[in-house]
Design a protein around this motif. Structure first.
Motif, mmCIF file in Angstrom:
data_model
loop_
_atom_site.group_PDB
_atom_site.id
_atom_site.type_symbol
_atom_site.label_atom_id
_atom_site.label_comp_id
_atom_site.label_asym_id
_atom_site.label_seq_id
_atom_site.Cartn_x
_atom_site.Cartn_y
_atom_site.Cartn_z
ATOM 1 N N ARG A 116 -80.539 62.290 -24.233
ATOM 2 C CA ARG A 116 -80.222 61.571 -22.983
ATOM 3 C C ARG A 116 -81.391 61.622 -21.999
ATOM 4 O O ARG A 116 -81.695 60.637 -21.333
ATOM 5 N N ALA A 117 -82.033 62.784 -21.900
ATOM 6 C CA ALA A 117 -83.173 62.937 -20.971
ATOM 7 C C ALA A 117 -84.342 62.042 -21.390
ATOM 8 O O ALA A 117 -84.920 61.327 -20.572
ATOM 9 N N LEU A 118 -84.653 62.046 -22.693
ATOM 10 C CA LEU A 118 -85.777 61.220 -23.171
ATOM 11 C C LEU A 118 -85.492 59.732 -23.001
ATOM 12 O O LEU A 118 -86.371 58.964 -22.601
ATOM 13 N N LEU A 119 -84.272 59.319 -23.316
ATOM 14 C CA LEU A 119 -83.936 57.904 -23.188
ATOM 15 C C LEU A 119 -83.991 57.454 -21.730
ATOM 16 O O LEU A 119 -84.411 56.337 -21.421
ATOM 17 N N SER A 120 -83.591 58.353 -20.837
ATOM 18 C CA SER A 120 -83.651 58.026 -19.416
ATOM 19 C C SER A 120 -85.106 57.874 -18.952
ATOM 20 O O SER A 120 -85.430 56.971 -18.180
ATOM 21 N N LEU A 121 -85.996 58.721 -19.456
ATOM 22 C CA LEU A 121 -87.433 58.617 -19.123
ATOM 23 C C LEU A 121 -88.055 57.378 -19.757
ATOM 24 O O LEU A 121 -88.919 56.734 -19.180
ATOM 25 N N CYS A 122 -87.575 57.050 -20.942
ATOM 26 C CA CYS A 122 -88.055 55.844 -21.655
ATOM 27 C C CYS A 122 -87.668 54.591 -20.841
ATOM 28 O O CYS A 122 -88.402 53.613 -20.801
ATOM 29 N N ALA A 123 -86.509 54.660 -20.216
ATOM 30 C CA ALA A 123 -86.080 53.673 -19.213
ATOM 31 C C ALA A 123 -86.010 52.235 -19.709
ATOM 32 O O ALA A 123 -86.496 51.331 -19.050
ATOM 33 N N GLY A 124 -85.438 52.034 -20.861
ATOM 34 C CA GLY A 124 -85.232 50.650 -21.282
ATOM 35 C C GLY A 124 -85.461 50.433 -22.762
ATOM 36 O O GLY A 124 -86.328 51.067 -23.360
ATOM 37 N N ALA B 44 -83.390 57.361 -30.045
ATOM 38 C CA ALA B 44 -81.934 57.517 -30.201
ATOM 39 C C ALA B 44 -81.569 57.966 -31.618
ATOM 40 O O ALA B 44 -80.650 58.761 -31.819
ATOM 41 N N GLU B 45 -82.308 57.468 -32.607
ATOM 42 C CA GLU B 45 -82.027 57.818 -34.009
ATOM 43 C C GLU B 45 -82.487 59.224 -34.390
ATOM 44 O O GLU B 45 -81.937 59.828 -35.299
ATOM 45 N N HIS B 46 -83.545 59.711 -33.731
ATOM 46 C CA HIS B 46 -84.155 60.970 -34.176
ATOM 47 C C HIS B 46 -83.866 62.176 -33.288
ATOM 48 O O HIS B 46 -84.381 63.269 -33.537
ATOM 49 N N THR B 47 -83.082 61.990 -32.232
ATOM 50 C CA THR B 47 -82.770 63.116 -31.346
ATOM 51 C C THR B 47 -81.271 63.116 -31.055
ATOM 52 O O THR B 47 -80.585 62.153 -31.388
ATOM 53 N N LYS B 48 -80.804 64.177 -30.399
ATOM 54 C CA LYS B 48 -79.368 64.187 -30.073
ATOM 55 C C LYS B 48 -79.096 64.963 -28.786
ATOM 56 O O LYS B 48 -79.964 65.660 -28.266
ATOM 57 N N GLY B 49 -77.872 64.831 -28.312
ATOM 58 C CA GLY B 49 -77.400 65.628 -27.173
ATOM 59 C C GLY B 49 -78.118 65.343 -25.857
ATOM 60 O O GLY B 49 -78.600 64.246 -25.608
ATOM 61 N N ASP B 50 -78.184 66.390 -25.026
ATOM 62 C CA ASP B 50 -78.788 66.262 -23.693
ATOM 63 C C ASP B 50 -80.274 65.935 -23.783
ATOM 64 O O ASP B 50 -80.814 65.223 -22.939
ATOM 65 N N LEU C 249 -83.899 70.553 -23.730
ATOM 66 C CA LEU C 249 -83.642 69.957 -22.414
ATOM 67 C C LEU C 249 -84.380 70.746 -21.332
ATOM 68 O O LEU C 249 -85.007 70.155 -20.445
ATOM 69 N N GLU C 250 -84.321 72.056 -21.434
ATOM 70 C CA GLU C 250 -85.034 72.908 -20.462
ATOM 71 C C GLU C 250 -86.530 72.572 -20.454
ATOM 72 O O GLU C 250 -87.147 72.435 -19.399
ATOM 73 N N THR C 251 -87.103 72.410 -21.650
ATOM 74 C CA THR C 251 -88.535 72.098 -21.757
ATOM 75 C C THR C 251 -88.870 70.787 -21.043
ATOM 76 O O THR C 251 -89.863 70.689 -20.325
#
Length: 336
Positions: A326-334, A317-323, A92-94
């Protein structure tokens, strides 16, 4: 409200004459002071409120994030980036620290990281230098000099060798023609024949000829050249590259050709490769999502869905977890 978000979703912007397809667009009713207060509270909260930090910073453009950082510094009398560094950790920091850089600062930092220390991270170097447009590379060179007080050319030359170094340096020298309004069919034919005669037709490869054509011609011209090439060669350009050269040089030429033909598909395929196994290659995943979210991630998403049968959103969503997820999905935006 639905109409507004639909409009924002379809928003494409002009960037240095190129159309962009960002997933991160300017937040409406933006108030940097309000955001700075929320971020300060999130950092001070016992255990850190990561969700608020993600909600704000992944939904603002770089220019807006910078305004938040200035507002934060005025309020808290300390640097927001240092505060985020102290509050966050891991993947998340990265992501968040990556978002606090402009696209060209981020690219320059990634290049610097890939050639720092023992051994070179050729994959990062190839991906960035072979996929960026002329104007992007010019910005990267300028920012690299500002940030590291060194010339990008010198650093690349000092860290690579042989034809691989020659190709990367030719790209960094940004001699590529700008697209013209006139199509020169004779030049297209000459270049297609030259590529064939320098490679498949002869024993050994005249790499110098390949480098000069692929680093100096405009992208629309090269697209027509590769099409014409098929009338000379029994193989298309990508197959010819695989037959003629190996190693990092092969990867670089392939990246170039794939980006000339369809840059967003190139990134979609790289994302798919990064999430092939159970986990994810977070380094590649982070780099592409962060570096392309204000450029063309919306189009990369479309290519991903149409070529891999599943949306980028679901795959992340399938290959990552946690914060981090959430950060990547928010950037993916849809979810397409």
């Amino acid at each position: 409200m639905a109409l507004v978000s639909e409009f924002l979703g379809q928003l494409t912007l002009q960037l240095g004459g190129e159309t962009t397809y960002p997933t991160v667009v300017p937040a409406p009713n933006f108030d940097p002071d309000k955001d700075a207060v929320r971020i300060e509270t999130a950092i001070k909260t016992k255990g850190v409120d990561e969700q608020t930090i993600i909600d704000i910073l992944t939904k603002r453009t770089y220019d807006q994030r910078r305004e938040i950082a200035f507002a934060y510094e005025r309020r808290a009398k300390k640097d927001m980036i240092s505060a985020l560094k102290g509050a966050l950790s891991g993947s998340l920091e990265t992501v968040i620290l990556g978002l606090m850089k402009s696209t060209s600062q981020y690219d320059a930092s990634e290049i610097k990281a890939s050639i720092k220390g023992l051994g070179t991270d050729e994959e990062s170097l190839i991906e960035i230098l072979c996929s960026r447009s002329n104007s992007e590379l010019m910005d990267i060179k300028k920012v690299y000099k500002d940030l590291f007080k060194k010339d990008l050319e010198k650093d690349v030359a000092g860290d690579t060798s042989g034809d691989f170094a020659k190709l990367l340096l030719a790209l960094v020298q940004t001699k590529r023609d700008e697209p013209g309004s006139v199509v020169d069919y004779q030049k297209i034919d000459e270049d297609a024949r030259a590529l064939y005669e320098a490679g498949v037709k002869r024993k050994g490869t005249d790499v110098k000829c390949w480098i000069s054509i692929m680093s100096e011609r405009s992208v629309p011209h090269l697209q027509k050249v590769f099409d014409r090439y098929k009338s000379y060669s029994p193989y298309d350009m990508q197959e010819s590259i695989r037959k003629e050269v190996k190693g990092d040089l092969e990867k670089s030429f392939l990246t170039l050709v794939q980006c000339f033909e369809n840059k967003q598909l190139y990134f979609a395929n790289k994302l798919q490769d990064a999430m092939k196994s159970k986990g994810a290659n977070e380094k590649v995943l982070t780099r592409i999502i962060v570096s392309r979210c204000e450029v063309d991630l919306k189009k990369i998403r479309q290519e991903f869905k149409s070529h891999h049968g599943k949306s980028l959103y679901q795959t992340i969503a399938e290959h990552t977890k946690g914060d981090y997820q959430r950060a990547l999905l928010s950037l993916c935006a849809g979810d397409d």
